[in-house]
Design a protein around this motif. Structure first.
Motif, short mmCIF file in Angstrom:
data_model
loop_
_atom_site.label_atom_id
_atom_site.label_comp_id
_atom_site.label_asym_id
_atom_site.label_seq_id
_atom_site.Cartn_x
_atom_site.Cartn_y
_atom_site.Cartn_z
N ASP A 14 -0.29 1.33 -3.55
CA ASP A 14 -0.30 2.79 -3.58
C ASP A 14 -1.18 3.36 -4.69
O ASP A 14 -1.88 4.35 -4.49
N ARG A 31 -1.36 -2.76 0.52
CA ARG A 31 -0.18 -1.95 0.18
C ARG A 31 -0.09 -1.65 -1.31
O ARG A 31 0.97 -1.72 -1.91
N HIS A 90 2.72 3.55 3.55
CA HIS A 90 1.56 3.80 2.67
C HIS A 90 0.64 4.83 3.30
O HIS A 90 0.02 5.64 2.60
N VAL A 120 2.20 -1.00 7.01
CA VAL A 120 1.46 -0.07 6.14
C VAL A 120 1.76 1.40 6.44
O VAL A 120 1.27 2.28 5.74
N THR A 144 -5.03 -0.07 1.32
CA THR A 144 -3.94 0.25 2.24
C THR A 144 -3.37 -1.02 2.86
O THR A 144 -2.16 -1.20 2.90
#
Length: 118
Positions: A62, A60, A100, A97, A57
């Motif tokens: 995904d 970043r 995300h 973040v 996370t």
């Protein structure tokens, strides 16, 4: 309605097979190291998956977040535990973040729905 969990897993498996078919020793060793790093050790698998989720996370990634969410779900980690871990990730990573974080919550719900359908 599409099954984003199945789509992600199918794509990941297909592409991993293609990548590994190149028989690149470095890539194969990295894949192996990744697999072995998340095995039971001094830290249990649940803890390692939560660490992977937080790191993914903050970085970043995904796809990595999705992978660790599903692995966490399969280890029996609860939504509350995921929420706390993602809170730490947001604290460490900052507001960048948050997108995300949103996708992680959406994907967690999709995993639960996917697994309830069999």
């Amino acid at each position: 309605m599409s099954d984003i969990v199945k789509e992600f897993n199918d794509y990941r498996a297909k592409m991993n097979d293609k990548i590994l078919a190149d028989n690149n020793k470095i890539v194969k060793r990295i894949f192996n190291l990744d697999t072995n790093a998340f095995q039971e050790g001094a830290l249990d698998k649940k803890t390692k998956e939560l660490l992977g989720l937080v790191a993914s996370t903050v970085l970043r990634c995904d796809d990595c977040v999705k992978y660790h969410l599903e692995a966490s779900y399969n280890e029996g980690i609860t939504k509350e535990e995921i929420s706390e871990a993602l809170g730490i990730a947001t604290l460490v990573g900052g507001t960048i973040v948050i997108p995300h974080l949103r996708r992680a919550h959406e994907y967690w719900d999709a995993i639960a729905e996917h697994n309830s359908q069999g």
